[in-house]
Structure formats: C-alpha cells, structure tokens
Write a protein that holds these residues in place. Structure first.
Motif, PDB file in Angstrom:
ATOM      1  N   SER A 120     -59.786  35.966   2.134  1.00  8.42           N
ATOM      2  CA  SER A 120     -59.055  36.673   1.083  1.00  8.42           C
ATOM      3  C   SER A 120     -57.995  35.761   0.446  1.00  8.42           C
ATOM      4  O   SER A 120     -57.852  35.700  -0.776  1.00  8.42           O
ATOM      5  CB  SER A 120     -58.431  37.915   1.718  1.00  8.42           C
ATOM      6  N   SER A 142     -61.429  37.289   7.735  1.00  9.40           N
ATOM      7  CA  SER A 142     -61.352  38.048   6.483  1.00  9.40           C
ATOM      8  C   SER A 142     -60.050  37.722   5.742  1.00  9.40           C
ATOM      9  O   SER A 142     -60.051  37.527   4.513  1.00  9.40           O
ATOM     10  CB  SER A 142     -61.455  39.543   6.805  1.00  9.40           C
ATOM     11  N   GLU A 147     -68.933  46.042   1.688  1.00  6.49           N
ATOM     12  CA  GLU A 147     -67.599  46.583   1.991  1.00  6.49           C
ATOM     13  C   GLU A 147     -66.678  45.510   2.592  1.00  6.49           C
ATOM     14  O   GLU A 147     -65.492  45.438   2.263  1.00  6.49           O
ATOM     15  CB  GLU A 147     -67.724  47.802   2.917  1.00  6.49           C
ATOM     16  N   GLU A 165     -61.113  40.005  11.663  1.00  3.95           N
ATOM     17  CA  GLU A 165     -60.042  40.239  10.681  1.00  3.95           C
ATOM     18  C   GLU A 165     -59.307  38.954  10.297  1.00  3.95           C
ATOM     19  O   GLU A 165     -58.846  38.810   9.168  1.00  3.95           O
ATOM     20  CB  GLU A 165     -59.037  41.277  11.215  1.00  3.95           C
ATOM     21  N   ASP A 170     -65.426  43.469  -0.231  1.00  2.00           N
ATOM     22  CA  ASP A 170     -64.373  44.179  -0.982  1.00  2.00           C
ATOM     23  C   ASP A 170     -63.023  44.008  -0.287  1.00  2.00           C
ATOM     24  O   ASP A 170     -62.016  43.740  -0.943  1.00  2.00           O
ATOM     25  CB  ASP A 170     -64.698  45.682  -1.074  1.00  2.00           C
ATOM     26  N   ARG A 171     -63.025  44.137   1.032  1.00  2.00           N
ATOM     27  CA  ARG A 171     -61.761  44.007   1.774  1.00  2.00           C
ATOM     28  C   ARG A 171     -61.196  42.588   1.662  1.00  2.00           C
ATOM     29  O   ARG A 171     -59.989  42.387   1.747  1.00  2.00           O
ATOM     30  CB  ARG A 171     -61.959  44.400   3.246  1.00  2.00           C
TER      31      ARG A 171
END
Ligand code: DSN
Length: 419
Positions: A404, A400, A336, A397, A339-340
């Motif tokens: 990303s 992440s 998960e 975060e 995915d984010r």
C-alpha cells in the motif's frame, strides 16, 4: 487541486453532502493504482465539455434533421464530432450519440439483424462481452446466440475453429471483439469467415479503440460492416459509445440509435467525445497508445518472472489475465486484498473456468490509466513486483501495508491532471 477544487467548491455551495462524497472519490482516484483495463483518466478539457451548458439542450434526430428548434449550434458540435471520428478511424459514417457501449451494440444489432436471427459471438468466459449473446442481455434474449471460444491449447483464437462454428450455425451476424482477450484479432480472417457463410461482421472495439486510434492495434473498420466502440476506455474520452459503419448501413444505424434504442442525444457528452477525438491528432497520443502496449508487455513479463501464470502466456494489447487456479486462490479474495492495499483490479472469468462468474478464477489487469499518469517501464517493474508480493502473501498484513505504501508513492509521483 486547482480544477477539481474549483468544481468541488461550486458543488459544495449547492450540495455539501454530495461534494464531500465526490471529494472522497477524487482522493481515492488520486491515491490508488488503477489497473482495471477498461478505465482511464479523462483530460480536464473533456471534463469541462461534459460539465457544460450543452446538457441543457434537447436535440432528438440527427444534425440538420431535428425534432426541436434552437439546434443550430449543437448541430455544429455533433457534426464536428462525427467528422473527427470518421477521419480518425477511416469510416464512411459515425453515429456519435450512443450513451454507452451496450447501447451502441444494441443499435448495431437492430441495424444488421431481425429479432430471432442467429448471432455468433465470443463466449463471455473466453473474453467476450455480455452484449455478445449472453442470455442475461438483450443480445441473448432477443437473438438466437451461439458462441465460439479460444483453443484449449493456446488460449487464443483459432480461426479454423471459428470458421467451423460459423459453418455449423450459419449466423446472420458474426460478432468479434472482447473485454478480456489479451491478444489482437485477425480482422481479415474474421471478414473472410463472415463472407463465406453470408454473415454480416460486427466488431466491438470498445476496449482497444484508443490503440487503433494511435496505430498500436489493427483497425477493424476496413473489414467490418459495423464497428462499435466506447469513448471512455483506451480512447481517453468521456463515458459514452459510438457506431461506425459503411455507407450502405448509415440509414439503418441512425434509425436504430434514435428512435430505436435511445431518446435525445447527450450533447455535453458528444462535446466531450469531440475534444477527446481532437487530441488524437497530437503525436503524443500515438506515443501514448504505443506506451500502453509496451507497458502491458513489460508488466506481463514481470508477473510471469514472479511465478504468476498469465492466460495465453502474455499479452499483445493493453490487458492481461492472471490465472489464480495454480495458487488455490479465488478472484474475489484477491480483488478485495488489492482494494485494501490501494490497488484497483477486477476479478474475471478465464477460459475453461469452472468457478462461478461471481467468484471466478482470474484477475484482469491493464495499463491504460497508469500510462495516462505517465508511468513507464520502471514503474511497470515495480507494479509487477507489488502485485506478485501481494498475491503470494495474501492475508499477511505487514506485506499489505508495504504494498500500500509503495503503490501510494507511485501515485504521488504521477498525479492526476486536475491540479
Ligand atoms: N464492463 C466493461 C469492462 O470492464 O470491460 C466492458 O463493458
């Protein structure tokens, strides 16, 4: 995007709601890093064949022996596809009708065994597949399934242990092949074991068919009674399956596919398979297969250098499994988080995993799709770093967002071929 946009326009003129959803899926595929080892990117020619008027034709039976009129041209399509498959893999016969790998396996079982017979397959949690004897699949419901697994020391197959299991259970059919095994198989050893105990040998090469086609993996065809494959994984074709066999099994295989397991063949999918098989005649496809393996090796080295433990200590093929147990993480939370961050992976059981199948302790990664996008060694180093960064900083975060951004940049530099 040219080709994709044209198609979306046609769909939107009939069904804007569906076209909008499909546009979002295209955007997802364009901008996420696809590391699921069973997925790939079909060529524009494959998409065009699958999206053609061949979908209009019923053709139950085999070329020249159909139950419907008007089959003269689809007979040619199917024969072309069969001849290409037989030549590429060196098989006596190819049945190209199976809709997927599971129906190819169902047909192979029906051709080689009777219900209730004993089969011996690789344990699902050691890398096998549902259709290799799992109690929730036809293979474990209609057949008596026994299993072999990897050695606890090496996490690789030990063929003496497979032989020992085969002597114990005396199967009618030995099933080899896997969906999560990062090593190559010794088909000569498997054939010898099958021969010793009087079993037939079925090899399911769904995952590595493209590597075989490109000469980057041993070919099971000379050793096995029947070989099954899917066409949408490393083979880079449309969604579908296929059965290859020796002459002596041709009749049984064809009967088991239709009417045994399926109704009419999907001629549009068979046309897509034919186009994909033709491409394997180009030297650049052999190069692709070698690059998939080289990229997997490089990615594996990069992950291990960042303190991630890989099952069996690496890979010889297109995939690898990260063991999350030393990190105290579970497959679902990591999948998960990926995915984010715009990286697609899948959670997977690993050998001797005590966690549930729904939330197992492994993550499976592979290089077929990113290699199709043209990524090479430098990109593998970057991906290894991004994967490790995310796993070692799960829940952060800022990390992440950074992962990303960098994953998206890799995708933008290597666009899908649908422009
Ligand atoms: N589900 C496929 C995979 O992801 O490996 C095998 O059928």
């Amino acid at each position: 995007m040219g080709m994709a946009k044209d198609r979306l326009d046609v769909i939107a003129s009939a069904d804007p709601e569906l076209a909008a959803i499909m546009a979002r899926e295209l955007e997802r595929q364009e901008h996420t890093l696809e590391l699921i080892p069973s997925e790939n990117i079909a060529s524009p020619a494959v998409l065009a064949a699958v999206g053609s008027w061949l979908t209009n034709k019923y053709a139950e039976g085999t070329p020249g022996k159909r139950y419907y009129g008007g089959c003269e041209f689809v007979d040619q399509v199917e024969r072309l596809c069969q001849e290409r498959a037989e030549k590429l893999f060196g098989a006596d016969h190819a049945n190209v009708q199976p809709h997927c790998g599971s129906s190819a396996n169902l047909a192979a079982y029906m051709a080689l065994c009777k219900p209730g017979d004993t089969i011996l397959g690789m344990d699902l949690s050691h890398g096998g597949h549902l259709t290799h004897g799992s109690p929730v699949s036809f293979s474990g419901i209609f057949y008596h399934a026994e299993f072999y697994g990897v050695s606890p020391e090496t996490e690789q197959l030990d063929y003496d242990l497979v032989r020992q299991r085969a002597r114990e259970v005396r199967p009618t059919m030995l099933v080899a092949g896997a969906s999560a095994y990062p090593r190559v198989f010794d088909f000569a050893a498997l054939a010898d074991i099958a021969h010793e105990v009087g079993a037939r040998l079925l090899v399911d090469m769904a995952h590595f068919a493209g590597l075989v086609a490109g000469g980057a993996h041993p070919n099971p065809v000379p050793f096995a009674d029947v070989v099954t494959l899917t066409t949408h994984k490393t083979l880079r074709g449309p969604w579908g399956g296929m059965v290859l066999c020796r002459d002596e099994h041709t009749k049984a295989v064809d009967k088991s596919v239709f009417p045994g397991a399926q109704g009419g063949p999907l001629l549009h999918a068979i046309a897509g398979k034919a186009v994909a098989l033709k491409a394997w005649g180009d030297p650049e496809m052999a190069d692709y297969a070698q690059r998939v393996v080289a990229n997997a090796g490089r990615l594996a080295e990069g992950l291990m250098a960042e303190d991630l433990r890989l099952v069996s200590g690496g890979t010889d093929n297109h995939l690898m499994l990260i063991d999350l147990r030393p990190l105290g993480l579970t497959g679902r939370q990591v999948q998960e988080a990926f995915d984010r961050a715009g990286i697609t992976v899948n959670r997977n059981s690993i050998p001797f995993d005590e966690a549930s199948k729904f939330n197992p302790s492994g993550i499976r990664l592979g290089t077929p799709a990113v290699t199709t996008r043209g990524m090479g060694g430098a990109e593998m180093d970057e991906i290894a770093h991004l994967v490790a960064l995310l796993i070692h900083n799960l829940g952060d975060e800022k990390v992440s967002a950074e992962v990303s951004r960098r994953a998206r940049a890799l995708c933008e530099a290597h666009p899908l071929p649908y422009g």
